[in-house]
Design a protein around this motif. Sequence first.
Motif, PDB file in Angstrom:
ATOM      1  N   LYS A  60       6.797   0.046   3.705  1.00 26.05           N
ATOM      2  CA  LYS A  60       7.193   0.288   5.086  1.00 26.05           C
ATOM      3  C   LYS A  60       8.089  -0.843   5.554  1.00 26.05           C
ATOM      4  O   LYS A  60       7.783  -2.017   5.332  1.00 26.05           O
ATOM      5  CB  LYS A  60       5.971   0.390   6.001  1.00 26.05           C
ATOM      6  CG  LYS A  60       5.098   1.596   5.705  1.00 26.05           C
ATOM      7  CD  LYS A  60       3.928   1.667   6.663  1.00 26.05           C
ATOM      8  CE  LYS A  60       3.075   2.892   6.377  1.00 26.05           C
ATOM      9  NZ  LYS A  60       1.910   2.967   7.309  1.00 26.05           N
ATOM     10  N   PRO A  62       9.585  -2.610   8.801  1.00 25.43           N
ATOM     11  CA  PRO A  62       9.406  -2.655  10.261  1.00 25.43           C
ATOM     12  C   PRO A  62      10.718  -2.391  10.986  1.00 25.43           C
ATOM     13  O   PRO A  62      11.737  -2.995  10.680  1.00 25.43           O
ATOM     14  CB  PRO A  62       8.882  -4.080  10.512  1.00 25.43           C
ATOM     15  CG  PRO A  62       9.292  -4.855   9.314  1.00 25.43           C
ATOM     16  CD  PRO A  62       9.320  -3.903   8.172  1.00 25.43           C
ATOM     17  N   LEU A 112       5.795  -8.983  17.035  1.00 19.17           N
ATOM     18  CA  LEU A 112       5.349  -9.264  15.680  1.00 19.17           C
ATOM     19  C   LEU A 112       4.630 -10.606  15.688  1.00 19.17           C
ATOM     20  O   LEU A 112       5.112 -11.562  16.301  1.00 19.17           O
ATOM     21  CB  LEU A 112       6.513  -9.312  14.700  1.00 19.17           C
ATOM     22  CG  LEU A 112       7.040  -7.983  14.139  1.00 19.17           C
ATOM     23  CD1 LEU A 112       8.174  -8.239  13.170  1.00 19.17           C
ATOM     24  CD2 LEU A 112       5.952  -7.196  13.468  1.00 19.17           C
ATOM     25  N   GLY A 118      11.736  -8.293   8.176  1.00 21.68           N
ATOM     26  CA  GLY A 118      11.979  -7.107   7.366  1.00 21.68           C
ATOM     27  C   GLY A 118      13.304  -7.228   6.647  1.00 21.68           C
ATOM     28  O   GLY A 118      13.556  -8.151   5.879  1.00 21.68           O
ATOM     29  N   GLU A 149       0.272   4.066  15.745  1.00 23.29           N
ATOM     30  CA  GLU A 149       1.175   2.944  15.495  1.00 23.29           C
ATOM     31  C   GLU A 149       2.612   3.435  15.570  1.00 23.29           C
ATOM     32  O   GLU A 149       3.143   3.989  14.647  1.00 23.29           O
ATOM     33  CB  GLU A 149       0.876   2.354  14.123  1.00 23.29           C
ATOM     34  CG  GLU A 149       1.536   1.032  13.918  1.00 23.29           C
ATOM     35  CD  GLU A 149       1.097   0.447  12.614  1.00 23.29           C
ATOM     36  OE1 GLU A 149       1.131  -0.765  12.499  1.00 23.29           O
ATOM     37  OE2 GLU A 149       0.735   1.222  11.726  1.00 23.29           O
ATOM     38  N   GLU A 200       6.284   2.159  15.708  1.00 25.76           N
ATOM     39  CA  GLU A 200       6.754   0.863  15.247  1.00 25.76           C
ATOM     40  C   GLU A 200       7.208  -0.048  16.385  1.00 25.76           C
ATOM     41  O   GLU A 200       6.795  -1.187  16.464  1.00 25.76           O
ATOM     42  CB  GLU A 200       7.871   1.044  14.224  1.00 25.76           C
ATOM     43  CG  GLU A 200       7.430   1.679  12.925  1.00 25.76           C
ATOM     44  CD  GLU A 200       6.460   0.802  12.201  1.00 25.76           C
ATOM     45  OE1 GLU A 200       6.405  -0.388  12.516  1.00 25.76           O
ATOM     46  OE2 GLU A 200       5.734   1.320  11.343  1.00 25.76           O
TER      47      GLU A 200
END
Length: 1370
Positions: free
Chosen positions: A317, A319, A348, A397, A477, A479
């Motif tokens: 995944k 982000p 984050l 990411g 969730e 993102e």
Amino acid sequence: MKFQKSKDEEPTAAGQVAIRKKSKVPGVMITQFVEELPAGKSHPDFTRKPIALTIQEGKLAFFKAIITGDPIPTVKWTRNNGEISLTNYRVTCDPSSREHQLQIPNVAVEQADTYKCIAENEYGRAVVTATLNVIEIGFKKSKALQEARFQKVQSDFLCLCCHRTDRPRAERKDGDVDERFWELLLSADKKDYEHICAEYGVTDFRWMLKKLNEKKREIEEQQAQYVEYLGNLRHIEIKNNGCAQFEFEMDLKDPNAKIYLYKDGEMVPFSIDCDEKHSLRQIGRKFMFTVNGLSPDDAGLYQVDVEGVNVFSTDFKIPMVDFLVKIEEVKAVEREDAVFECVLSAPLPKISWMGKSVPLEQGEKYDITVSEDMLIHRLVVKDCMKVDNGIYAAVVGIKSCNAWLIVEADNDPKNHGKKAARKTTQAGGSGANVVKIAAEQQAKLQKAKEEKMEALKQQQAEKPEEAPATKVEPQAELEPLAEPKRLAESETLAEPKPLTQPKPKLKAKPKPKCKPVAEGVVEEAEPETEPEVEEIAPEPENNDGSEQTGLEPPSEEGGERKKRVRTGPLVPDSIIDPGVHFTGGLQDVRAIMGQSAEMVCKLSSADCDGVWYKDGKEITSTDDLKITKDGAIHKLMICNCKEEDNGKYRFEADGRKSEAILIVEDPPRMDPDDLAKFSEPVIIKVGQNASFKLSFVGQEPIKVQWYSEGEELLNDTNIKIEKSSSDSSLRLTKCQRKNTGEIKLKLKNEFGTIEAFSKLIVLDKPTNPLGPVEVIEASSSCVEFKWRPPKDDGGSPVSHYNLERQQLGRNTWKKIGNIPAEAHYKDTDVDHGRKYCYRIRAISAEGTSDVYETDDIQAGTKAYPGPPSTPRVVSAFKDCINLTWTPPANTGGTNIVGYNVEKRKKGSSLWSQANPPEEPIKAKQYGVKDVVEGIEYEFRVSAINHSGAGEPSSPSEFVIARDPKKPPGKVSDLKVSDSTYSSLSLSWTKPKEEEGVQDEAKGYFVELRPAENIEWTRCNSNPIITTSYTILGLKSMAMYWVRVVATNEGGEGEPKNLDNYIIAMPPPVRPNFTDRKMKSFMVVRSGNSARVTINFEASPVPTIIWLKDGMPVPKRVTMSNTDGTSQLLIPSAERSDTGIYTIIVKNMVGQETFSTEIRVTDDPKPPGAVELEQNVPGTLTVSWMPSPDEKRDDRLHYMVAKCDSVKQTWHTVAHCVFNNNFTAVNIMPGREYNFRVYAKNDMGLSEPSESPTWGVVRKKEKFTVNMPEPKTCNFDSAPTFTVPLKTHTSPEKYECYMSCAVKGNPIPHVTWYRNNISLNTNINYYITNTCGVCSLLILSVGPKDNGEYKVVAENSLGRTECSTQLAIRE
């Protein structure tokens, strides 16, 4: 804006300070939470820290730590990579010593890691780390074999990828869970189960675990066909270099098995080239898959199959986060702090920071912080210096931003010539108002969240009749709106139980589409269709009594359990109210029998009630169970804990639950009043009896032990110990004074240990006073003297001394009476010249001691002492004779201060003093060391008082200075120190000497008896003086009995036998290479011989195998093995001999391998034609044709040299050029340039290839040369020796080197002979021929090398020979 430390720092609670403290133990990090510690309180600290450990796989590993602190700190253990589970680890604690242990039974390779011990109380935290290294056991395949296997796997896979077929996937029926869900669970850690279940809407954990175990058994059976070992699974993650990587360890049964990679069910091609999009790299058993050039399309489920069987799955995944404010360039002055700031579009908890392409971590140099809303991230570079210049980057990411840090010199004239002080200012920080931007973004995120909640509530209100049969948790969730932590983390999954038992049938559910909105907010489109859910009747309650927490309690009327339903459609990828959940779960509790125990948990809401259960049964408040609620905090108090209170307790509220275990311990305990009474000392008189008794309670069995002064007491004549389940007593009869001391009672059961102490005092009369008396004054008017008090006062202090006096020559004693308890008396009632004797007794409350009578003391006159008794010889040795005597009866009225000893040889009339004149002998014994062995001596002694030396005693008997001899005793510690097939080495310890019983051993005999014989045979005819011996000439693998006999002049002692028979064989030794520095790479010129010699030790004799590139060596390569040495020889190496040669030494104990690379090459051939071309003014491109050796030698490269018309010298302008062109710069117009290109490899340089001249072109007149006709010359000649061989004489086992020189054209062929036998193919001789110099080297000369050596040189024109003799000298 308030900042807190990043996760790496383990932030303190709100309102706490973080003060760094220094521990006395190095390596301990202490953080104090308060500015000033209260009196008597302290933060945690380590008095003993765990130490780094290196241990072999399969052993028991443990870390120990002793921790102090008040209040007692809580201790937990963590590791960097992985979790610490109770199945593989044991955590123990000893409250009495405060020792904490982390034990790892049967340690495995994957448990090698850095472990951390954290101790924390309300005043601070102490942290220390320790590293565990695990030595893996087993044979490692060579690198060459692995590379060959990789090439095979790669070629097979590339062929398969040409067709590129999609991986077959079974269709999923309605109501079935997505197959991706099971594939992820099979490769996931247990701690990730809850997250994966929530993502795929699975809430029935019991059903999930049962199904997962079935699938694990199925996949393990399939994997067993192709895989021997699979472990250390590491899921995919983004690395600092911008790629994503996952890895695992695997051993394949078939190295040629095919490996496939799938992404979302579609096959993906990969290669071993790290620059490709998808690549595979194998190191040993570790497989590493890498995805380069990351993009959002790379997210998905990655799976690895072996021959169609899935072995690993991981979900990647990325982000969806971007930078609203990027970091900007910072200019700072030396010793100033530099700040980089950025703002994210979604919260984050942590991002990655890079400095000059190196990951940065929290520490003394760098401070990494994150705001409370987790949108603002900050990096502070402390105390900037010039070396900190460079590019710094923030990475999230696949997104990143970077900026320069420029550190300028401090131009302050005050700091010129000295180091500047640290500045308190900061440079940098974002120019934008990051706090304002972050607040606006937070408001947008909160508004979007509220809108989603409101939309969900409206949907539920529109259709209140719909009640789904199951509770499917939607993915909460989104993102950009992701919460930093899941709200359900507090629920324990140690023993998962079903949340809802029914399984719904779901129709097709399309995924909602999301489109991005400005400022990082994401709007979610309405789902095109809503899922239809069919209700299914719930299954009955589980057999184990556990309840389905997702259901309502049964109704009172029908007794049937109703389903807890949720109205409205199931909206995936949306945010809903999580409802009531645990913010603090129950913790396991240990309680002492009879004391109280408390269990506490905390909910997220104060308006919710719950139910308590014990072992699955609901409990309510009673006298001993008190259930209370204080807001969101729920407590269960168990008063007066009993054994039946043990069990598992559970608290349930609104479908959530938390469990914990109560363990009621019953260690030995004593009543405080009885213990206080027991502690009182027991005082008795000698001969009386003493009794001790103490009651106790505790879980049986209880071990009872009584101790006196630390020595355990057992039942005996005067000791009687009685034990029962509730008390124990000790009775000591007829106690003596020596029984005085500490009495201890120790009780122990499985829950703990307790001790009680008392004291026994036995009273008795004092012992008599001690002499000799010391005369302080002996004058005509008084006699003053003192003595020593009694050694033991009997338990009561001495109160008085009683004295009596007798004048010499009279029979009566005059009573002086009692004097104070001071060992001193002055008698003034004396007559001049008279001698007096005194009797002294000590008096205490327990009685009067025995009498001590002094020597005669003379008042006032100078009198010499009388002669002592005749000295008696105690013992005599060759270097010392020990004497003893008694003091004289007449001391001269004063104290004797010493003695003189005199000696005289037999037959001589001269006496000489044995002790130094200025050092009189204080004791009544003396060892005379100034003697000669074998001579007879006699001795006499004279006493010395304050008046001087008196008359000597009568002489002693004659004694000879020699050692008395008695046979020695048995030797001790007889053992075998070494053994071979033909010898046996023994060692032992000399027997102890006992005076008068056994004397020192002067030699030893070793005796041997074969197992089939009954007679002993001596191995040495003469006694040996050393304590070791080697028996030679044994039969291989035969059995023998061995013994050793000690001997001296007094005879032989008793023999000492070995406990068991001995077999003539060496001890087993695992193969081991003995050379410290073994060459792993060597270069050999083509045509020369290559020799690899390996020294090793192993027992029994090992099997030796040589391999070339994993295959048996060619027949032209010769191997020779001797005891401890193996040699590989290539007589005339060719380029095809290049490769990796591996030796395998193996026996019954184990095996060892070593690999060396041999590269066979030759001087490189020069490059081809060199051309010059100028494309850009000032530069010149030099290109050339490749050397013919370039394709055959992968290490060949080129070197370019330049010469211009001005400097007219050659200098190198390029090294290590691996292509066929080079661009020279700084080409000046008007100059001529020449270039040379050399080919270079491991052997050296080739001849140069020169370029044409570049530069000024001048016309040259035509020049002709008339060359005379050449005359032909013939240089052919027959071979002749220019330097003949010399005669050699060499010691045995030394090197011998012979050489001679020969010439001839054509070059003659040289052959060596020994006794007319050719040596050119004998590997025991090293033969070379370089430019006509012929040499022969014998590494270790032996008797077999003796004889005539001859060299024969021959060509087409003739033949010649030369000979010599080699003599071997012993």
